[in-house]
Write an enzyme that holds these catalytic residues in place. Structure first.
Site, PDB file in Angstrom:
ATOM      1  N   LEU A  65       0.780  -1.138   0.020  1.00 22.95           N
ATOM      2  CA  LEU A  65       0.067  -0.161  -0.085  1.00 22.95           C
ATOM      3  C   LEU A  65       0.724   1.299   0.107  1.00 22.95           C
ATOM      4  CD1 LEU A  65      -3.024  -0.897   2.331  1.00 22.95           C
ATOM      5  CD2 LEU A  65      -2.701  -1.099  -0.043  1.00 22.95           C
ATOM      6  N   ARG A  66       2.369   1.132   0.194  1.00 30.89           N
ATOM      7  CA  ARG A  66       3.151   2.066   0.229  1.00 30.89           C
ATOM      8  C   ARG A  66       3.115   3.488   1.174  1.00 30.89           C
ATOM      9  NH1 ARG A  66       6.172  -1.112  -2.684  1.00 30.89           N
ATOM     10  NH2 ARG A  66       5.538  -1.243  -4.987  1.00 30.89           N
ATOM     11  N   ASP A 154       9.709  -9.462   2.579  1.00 30.22           N
ATOM     12  CA  ASP A 154       9.143  -9.344   1.393  1.00 30.22           C
ATOM     13  C   ASP A 154       9.921  -8.329   0.445  1.00 30.22           C
ATOM     14  OD1 ASP A 154       7.465 -10.440  -1.047  1.00 30.22           O
ATOM     15  OD2 ASP A 154       6.568  -8.408  -1.138  1.00 30.22           O
ATOM     16  N   HIS A 181       9.931 -14.442   0.421  1.00 32.28           N
ATOM     17  CA  HIS A 181      10.385 -14.072  -0.715  1.00 32.28           C
ATOM     18  C   HIS A 181      11.501 -14.799  -1.125  1.00 32.28           C
ATOM     19  CE1 HIS A 181      10.913 -10.696  -3.948  1.00 32.28           C
ATOM     20  NE2 HIS A 181      11.660 -11.524  -4.517  1.00 32.28           N
ATOM     21  N   HIS A 234       4.255 -15.617  -3.777  1.00 34.79           N
ATOM     22  CA  HIS A 234       4.520 -15.667  -5.038  1.00 34.79           C
ATOM     23  C   HIS A 234       5.258 -16.586  -5.612  1.00 34.79           C
ATOM     24  CE1 HIS A 234       7.940 -13.214  -3.802  1.00 34.79           C
ATOM     25  NE2 HIS A 234       7.048 -12.194  -3.611  1.00 34.79           N
ATOM     26  N   ASP A 307       0.187  -9.526  -4.888  1.00 36.89           N
ATOM     27  CA  ASP A 307       1.407  -8.712  -5.020  1.00 36.89           C
ATOM     28  C   ASP A 307       1.343  -7.545  -5.710  1.00 36.89           C
ATOM     29  OD1 ASP A 307       4.135  -7.888  -4.431  1.00 36.89           O
ATOM     30  OD2 ASP A 307       4.889  -9.855  -5.806  1.00 36.89           O
ATOM     31  N   HIS A 311       3.745   1.403  -8.854  1.00 38.39           N
ATOM     32  CA  HIS A 311       4.995   2.101  -9.182  1.00 38.39           C
ATOM     33  C   HIS A 311       4.437   3.374  -9.783  1.00 38.39           C
ATOM     34  CE1 HIS A 311       7.780  -0.134  -7.083  1.00 38.39           C
ATOM     35  NE2 HIS A 311       7.407  -1.208  -7.842  1.00 38.39           N
TER      36      HIS A 311
END
Lengths: 432, 328, 169
Positions: A65-66, A154, A181, A234, A307, A311
């Site tokens: 969610l940054r 991650d 990851h 992932h 995932d 960006h």
């Protein structure tokens, strides 16, 4: 407040239910799920779901969610707007924010932002190591008391095997899964796509399948050693699928997820240096795509997770080597998962299982079911509606999708969280 | 014929396109033999060489090619440009294109950088070498050189020796040679010779003497010294022991074997001085042909109309007129 | 014009060239691509039949000297220029098939002068169809053909087209 959803087909994998049912919601909780025309009292609101699927709200156990730190890419608000538009009622967000979510204060901040947004439920995942540096354990206990549901570094594979062992041991005290990851940083160093003929032809440095395989093998050995709960994020390679299948047969506490892009796209999406096909782990070969689908089919892979990695355009409109890794996924996940149903890889209930009850159980959440008494987190979608993905129309703040222009089938019409409509497709509004 | 807007790589070119480019380049060779080495073709046009990597040979060759066509050639190198100020490649290119060059010649350490510009910038782009991907003008000049000595390329056996993994020269040459019907043999240590190359229809070989047996042409590749640090090789000396092209190693090649090198050479590493300076070496011929190849490409690409020209002319001319009419 | 007419015209031009230049001394013939090259070769042969001397000859491609580069979508093929002698102080006869606007000849003059400083340059054409756009005239003309601008003059030569003829269409 009473809501009646009538005329639809209810699919609730947690209760092995897939049948025409009406649903009564009262005060945010599922009150009854009954055969049609059972004489449900008129609600304050009635939703006509004829021809539609009514399912537990989707749960995405892997999003970015940054916020805090990268609000120009996404915020908790825009991320959860994207989530509810994609039918997700709960998301678990990774710790690679700035500052890193490696302490209770950041965890609390994210939860407060989620409360302010008041859309999907947001469950922070805490960092495994301080600053994601892979050196010292983060303040896991403190973050647990603020509500993390898992730990993960991650984005930064944990190369220190001893640290990984201690993390698995320590987290078992809280029954927390560790989402890993899996990519050997030495083997993958400098790599920007799958190693193979395409990378050779494009002159791009490749990341071999073995970079994932050696790490998965290592962490399965550590899960066996420690009894800790390991969740492989992932999964991208056939070798990893085989190792996980073996570990599960052995009865180890190992679970796994795959992203829609890894079961939909191959490395050929990179052709033309398409930076929206650059991600970690990289898109792999057709054989790997077939293997992860088989893993979904036979239950080796438990979960579909997006995932979702927003960006900014400026981080993607650059040289391929320098482009950021990742794609947005919340708004395309369900129709891509429905392709698996159309292809016969999964039944519709089994597909929904990977997006509802399975992630709920791994994270220890009481959602992902329509059992009476459960919180009324619901998605209503039209499994046959065709639509065209237009990146610029995504609700996510970032538009980095490799599926721009794709014709997909399956559209979310309503999303309810705790009995409240948080998303309604325009056309759905008219059917109300 | 050749009708492309950009020249990004050998990949995707048909045999006919390649042959057309080569015969066009051969027509340009004569200009560099004249006393007055200049034709007026690109008079009034500007060619920008945008180089993000150090290069003497290729940059000079493009510059001379542009000048012999009477274009104004501008060289921009990474060190001297806004790169140091943090400007992105795309912004730099867009600013340069705003000054209306007829073509942008791009050398960049990242594979695909010219493709990014071709997609997002309104100007013909020529790839002067991108990362480990392609160096298509080098392949053309190599084909031109081989043709000058051997006539047809079809039917020849060509060995390319050295660091195949990181070489854009090798990739472009393999594509050109196989398209034109040559047999290609790649020779190098396994750390620098990915086996996937077999899918390109070439032989791979880790033994120099076996690799050179019966070949018509040997292309040596430059060995970057930094490969040693990344553990591709134990040492440069050990590489030379196994893969340096010496008179002895050439014993099994055809009697009239051609020796080529894209330069700059590491003498004694990938090629022995006796071979580099020997009677079969055409290394300087390659350089001469490079100018002709680049002249041909500039002629073909820089004489295109700008794609948006007509539309802009309309906006530029009619819009004010309409405005004037309204005032009247 | 048919084969015989073309042959007669070239023979006459060969004689005129010899007359005007008083023989073959310091004389050279240069054909303009494509059909001018064949006509130049025929003139060299005709002169040799008369004088027993093979004068130096070359061929010139004017593509790189055109004044319409970049003005049309088509990029004309470059076919190469061969001038295997030093042009300084020579009397050079440029040869082309059709003289029309004069632009090709203008380009050929520029191209030729890039090779040095001839004493004189003369122009021989098989057909002059008029409509000049530049102050250029031919020294030797096979035939004056009055034409309209929208007509096409086709010169076909056996070396390339399998037949010798000049037609207006």
């Amino acid at each position: 407040m009473k809501i009646v959803i009538y005329g639809g087909t209810v699919i609730d994998p947690a209760n092995d239910l897939a049948a025409p049912r009406d649903v009564l919601i009262e005060d945010g909780v599922i009150r009854a799920v009954v055969p049609p025309q059972s004489g449900l009292a008129t609600g304050d609101m009635r939703i006509d779901a004829s021809g539609l699927i009514v399912a537990p709200g989707l749960i995405d156990m892997h999003v970015h969610l940054r916020e805090p730190g990268y609000e120009y890419k996404e915020t908790v608000l825009t991320g959860t707007q994207a989530a509810v538009a994609g039918g997700f009622t709960a998301v678990a967000c990774m710790a690679n924010t700035n500052p890193v979510n490696d302490n209770g204060a950041v965890t609390r901040y994210i939860r407060e932002r989620a409360q302010a947004a008041n859309l999907a439920r947001v469950f922070p995942i805490g960092a495994l190591s301080k600053g994601l540096r892979g050196e010292e354990l983060a303040e896991i206990g403190e973050m647990v008391s603020e509500g993390i549901v898992a730990v993960s570094d991650d984005g930064c594979p944990v190369m220190d095997t001893h640290l990984m062992r201690r993390a698995l041991e320590y987290c078992s005290m809280f029954h927390l899964p560790i989402s890993v990851h899996e990519e050997d940083s030495y083997l993958a160093a400098g790599g920007v796509m799958n190693e193979g003929p395409t990378a050779l032809r494009l002159g791009l440095k490749g990341i071999p399948n073995a970079a994932e395989e050696v790490m998965v093998a290592r962490d399965i050995a550590l899960a066996r050693l420690t009894g800790g709960r390991l969740h492989i994020a992932h999964v991208s390679t056939k070798e990893a699928v085989a190792l996980i299948r073996q570990a599960k047969a052995e009865g180890l506490p190992v679970t796994a997820e795959v992203t829609p892009h890894h079961f939909t796209l191959t490395e050929s999406a990179v052709e033309g240096y398409n930076t929206n096909a650059k991600m970690a782990p990289p898109l792999r070969s057709l054989a790997d795509v077939e293997a992860v689908k088989e893993g979904l089919r036979d239950g080796t892979i438990d979960v579909i997770a997006t995932d979702h990695a927003p960006h900014h355009r400026d981080e993607k409109e650059v040289e391929f080597d320098q482009a950021a890794h990742g794609v947005v996924g919340l708004e395309t996940a369900l129709p891509l998962a429905l392709r698996l149903v159309h292809e016969g890889v999964l039944s519709l209930p089994d597909m929904l299982r990977t997006l509802t009850v399975n992630p709920a159980r791994i994270l220890g959440l009481p959602y992902g079911t329509l059992s009476p008494g459960a919180p009324a987190d619901i998605v209503i979608f039209d499994p046959h509606r065709r639509w065209t993905v237009e990146a610029r129309n995504l609700r996510s703040k970032s538009k980095n999708t490799p599926f721009d222009g794709w014709d997909l089938t399956g559209k979310v019409l309503w999303t309810l969280v705790q009995g409240r409509v948080v998303y309604a497709e325009e056309e759905a509004d008219r059917r109300r | 014929m050749f009708h492309r807007r950009h020249f990004l790589g050998i990949e995707g070119l048909t045999k006919d396109e390649l042959l057309f480019l080569l015969s066009t380049a051969e027509s340009f060779r004569e200009i560099s033999e004249r006393e007055v080495k200049k034709v007026p073709t690109l008079r009034g046009k500007t060619i920008i060489n945008l180089f993000y990597e150090p290069s003497t040979r290729t940059r000079t060759s493009f510059e001379i090619a542009a000048k012999r066509l009477s274009a104004d050639a501008i060289n921009i190198t990474a060190a001297a440009s806004s790169v140091a100020k943090g400007e992105t490649l795309l912004d730099t290119a867009r600013n340069l294109v705003a000054m209306r060059p007829a073509a942008l010649v791009v050398r960049h350490p990242c594979s695909g950088a010219p493709h990014l510009l071709a997609r997002l910038v309104d100007c013909p782009v020529i790839n002067a070498g991108d990362g480990m991907h392609e160096h298509p003008t080098q392949a053309l000049l190599d084909m031109m050189t081989i043709r000058a000595y051997k006539g047809e390329i079809a039917g020849l056996t060509v060995a390319i020796v050295g660091d195949l993994l990181h070489s854009r020269v090798a990739r472009s040459n393999v594509l050109a040679l196989t398209t034109l019907g040559a047999q290609v043999r790649l020779v190098g240590p396994p750390t620098l010779l990915p086996p996937e190359f077999r899918l390109w229809g070439v032989e791979v070989c880790t033994d120099l003497r076996r690799g050179l047996a019966g070949v018509d042409v040997v292309m040596a590749l430059r060995l970057q010294r930094e490969r040693q640090a990344r553990n591709f090789l134990p040492s440069i000396e050990e590489y030379a022991r196994h893969f340096c092209i010496t008179p002895d190693a050439l014993a099994a090649a055809k009697d009239d074997v051609l020796i080529m090198h894209p330069g700059p050479m590491n003498r004694g590493v990938e090629i022995d001085s006796q071979v580099a300076d020997g009677p079969y070496s055409v290394i300087l011929e390659q350089v001469t042909n490079g100018v002709a190849v680049r002249m041909a490409l500039l002629y073909l690409l820089a004489t295109q109309e700008r794609e948006a020209t007509e539309e802009q002319a309309e906006v530029g001319l009619h819009a004010p007129r309409r405005h004037a009419g309204a005032l009247a | 014009m048919d084969q015989v007419a073309i042959q007669r015209a070239l023979t006459r031009i060969a004689h005129e060239i010899l007359e005007k230049n008083r023989g073959t001394d310091q004389l050279a013939i240069v054909g303009i691509h494509t059909r001018g090259v064949y006509l130049a070769q025929r003139l060299v042969a005709a002169i040799e039949r008369v004088e027993g001397v093979s004068v130096p000859s070359g061929e010139i491609d004017i593509t790189l000297y055109r004044d319409d580069v970049g003005r049309s979508r088509a990029r004309p093929e470059v076919r190469g220029t061969t001038i295997p002698f030093c042009v300084d102080d020579l009397r050079i006869v440029l040869v082309d098939d059709v003289l029309y606007t004069g632009r090709t000849v203008r380009a050929a003059l520029d191209a030729l002068i890039d090779f040095g400083r001839p004493r004189a340059i003369q122009l021989a054409v098989l057909v002059d169809r008029g409509h000049r756009e530049l102050p250029i005239r031919a020294d030797y003309v096979g035939k004056n053909l009055p034409t309209a601008r929208d007509e096409h003059v086709y010169v076909r030569l056996s070396e390339r087209d399998g037949v010798d003829e000049v037609v207006i269409e």
